[in-house]
Design an enzyme around this catalytic site. Sequence first.
Site, mmCIF file in Angstrom:
data_model
loop_
_atom_site.group_PDB
_atom_site.id
_atom_site.type_symbol
_atom_site.label_atom_id
_atom_site.label_comp_id
_atom_site.label_asym_id
_atom_site.label_seq_id
_atom_site.Cartn_x
_atom_site.Cartn_y
_atom_site.Cartn_z
ATOM 1 N N ASN A 106 0.861 -1.189 0.000
ATOM 2 C CA ASN A 106 0.000 0.000 0.000
ATOM 3 C C ASN A 106 0.897 1.239 0.000
ATOM 4 O O ASN A 106 1.494 1.585 1.015
ATOM 5 C CB ASN A 106 -0.884 -0.040 1.265
ATOM 6 C CG ASN A 106 -1.693 1.223 1.450
ATOM 7 O OD1 ASN A 106 -1.795 2.057 0.541
ATOM 8 N ND2 ASN A 106 -2.285 1.376 2.634
ATOM 9 N N LYS A 120 0.079 4.288 -0.262
ATOM 10 C CA LYS A 120 -0.564 5.484 0.313
ATOM 11 C C LYS A 120 -0.333 6.666 -0.644
ATOM 12 O O LYS A 120 -0.320 6.463 -1.853
ATOM 13 C CB LYS A 120 -0.049 5.730 1.736
ATOM 14 C CG LYS A 120 -0.145 4.447 2.590
ATOM 15 C CD LYS A 120 0.046 4.658 4.050
ATOM 16 C CE LYS A 120 -0.121 3.321 4.768
ATOM 17 N NZ LYS A 120 -0.043 3.426 6.211
ATOM 18 N N HIS A 163 -9.462 1.035 4.912
ATOM 19 C CA HIS A 163 -8.163 1.199 5.564
ATOM 20 C C HIS A 163 -8.327 2.150 6.755
ATOM 21 O O HIS A 163 -9.137 3.086 6.700
ATOM 22 C CB HIS A 163 -7.145 1.754 4.564
ATOM 23 C CG HIS A 163 -5.762 1.786 5.137
ATOM 24 N ND1 HIS A 163 -5.335 2.806 5.933
ATOM 25 C CD2 HIS A 163 -4.736 0.895 5.066
ATOM 26 C CE1 HIS A 163 -4.089 2.554 6.332
ATOM 27 N NE2 HIS A 163 -3.706 1.396 5.807
ATOM 28 N N GLU A 189 -6.746 4.607 7.739
ATOM 29 C CA GLU A 189 -6.609 6.041 7.423
ATOM 30 C C GLU A 189 -7.882 6.596 6.781
ATOM 31 O O GLU A 189 -8.222 7.769 6.965
ATOM 32 C CB GLU A 189 -5.363 6.265 6.551
ATOM 33 C CG GLU A 189 -4.098 6.151 7.398
ATOM 34 C CD GLU A 189 -2.910 5.548 6.690
ATOM 35 O OE1 GLU A 189 -2.852 5.594 5.447
ATOM 36 O OE2 GLU A 189 -2.017 5.012 7.390
ATOM 37 N N GLU A 240 -5.394 -5.204 10.440
ATOM 38 C CA GLU A 240 -4.363 -4.212 10.696
ATOM 39 C C GLU A 240 -4.663 -3.480 12.007
ATOM 40 O O GLU A 240 -5.484 -2.547 12.027
ATOM 41 C CB GLU A 240 -4.326 -3.180 9.575
ATOM 42 C CG GLU A 240 -3.981 -3.755 8.222
ATOM 43 C CD GLU A 240 -3.412 -2.680 7.307
ATOM 44 O OE1 GLU A 240 -2.245 -2.800 6.928
ATOM 45 O OE2 GLU A 240 -4.127 -1.724 7.003
ATOM 46 N N GLY A 277 2.405 1.979 10.861
ATOM 47 C CA GLY A 277 3.376 3.074 10.783
ATOM 48 C C GLY A 277 4.070 3.380 12.095
ATOM 49 O O GLY A 277 4.759 4.392 12.209
ATOM 50 N N SER A 324 3.432 -2.370 10.352
ATOM 51 C CA SER A 324 4.883 -2.426 10.591
ATOM 52 C C SER A 324 5.520 -3.756 10.174
ATOM 53 O O SER A 324 6.442 -4.248 10.826
ATOM 54 C CB SER A 324 5.198 -2.099 12.058
ATOM 55 O OG SER A 324 4.784 -0.769 12.350
HETATM 56 P P1 PGA Z 1 2.863 0.147 7.703
HETATM 57 O O1 PGA Z 1 1.407 0.398 7.104
HETATM 58 O O2 PGA Z 1 3.398 -1.117 7.075
HETATM 59 O O3 PGA Z 1 3.657 1.352 7.318
HETATM 60 O O4 PGA Z 1 2.709 -0.019 9.179
HETATM 61 C C1 PGA Z 1 0.507 -0.651 6.872
HETATM 62 C C2 PGA Z 1 -0.760 -0.124 6.241
HETATM 63 O O5 PGA Z 1 -1.166 1.006 6.561
HETATM 64 O O6 PGA Z 1 -1.385 -0.792 5.408
#
Ligand code: PGA
Length: 266
Positions: free
Chosen positions: A16, A18, A108, A110, A178, A184, A224
Amino acid sequence: MVANDNARRTPLIAGNWKMNLDHLQAIAFVQKLAWNLKDAKHDFSSVEVAVFPPFTDLRSVQTLVSADKLPLAYGAQDVSAQDSGAYTGEISGAFLSQLECQYVLIGHSERRTLHGEDDEQVAAKVKAAIKHNLVPIICVGETAADLELHGPSAVPVAQLKTALSGVSNAADIVVAYEPVWAIGSGQAATPEQAEQVAAQLRNVLKETLGEDVAAKTRILYGGSVKGVNIAGFMREPNVDGALVGGASLDIDEFSSIVRFQKHVGL
Ligand code: PGA
């Protein structure tokens, strides 16, 4: 007994991006990623690889993937619940289908936290994706506060139940667990935590869509994920891949995650 159940599901490693990489950067990135994996003799039929670039990159990625016959899948990071009409800024599943997207991320964290998407909207988007022949990757996960209040599975289980309302058992779907606190943050869940929730999510699939769908549906872990921790997740019987954010923007790191079988001892 369940230990080898995931042998029947092809692992999926999904990147992803983003809001990173414009369409020119996307072309260079996808080309290099494909070369890198081919050089390493990656068997794409044993571990599927998909990237999720921003909307404005998708046409370029489509052109490259089809011209060079790259064995990579791709998808969008969101989709409208509507087909067409006066919905400024929205992107229809029909358009994504035309660009030969295979997948679309839905719900997601976000989107949920920054854009206020609720479970009903997520459910409507899942329906729209299926209608337009896109495989929804339904993202669920608890916040740190949810974890403290309700434990790890209650919120993701409730989110998945609502997201599946209106999905028939003929539909092809993917679920991504997730934990919001792991996204993140550099603080991934432990493989045991991921497995515990993934097993509960598989139960939801069983209850709502039946045994067969539950047995074939891939459940990804995200939050992560890196080259150094992917192996632990992939050893778990109910974890069938990863949704990778930050580490998917580094070709070597992402390739190392894709090639987890080299360091997982499965
Ligand atoms: P990350 O994000 O691997 O940077 O923790 C995962 C995601 O948001 O799908």
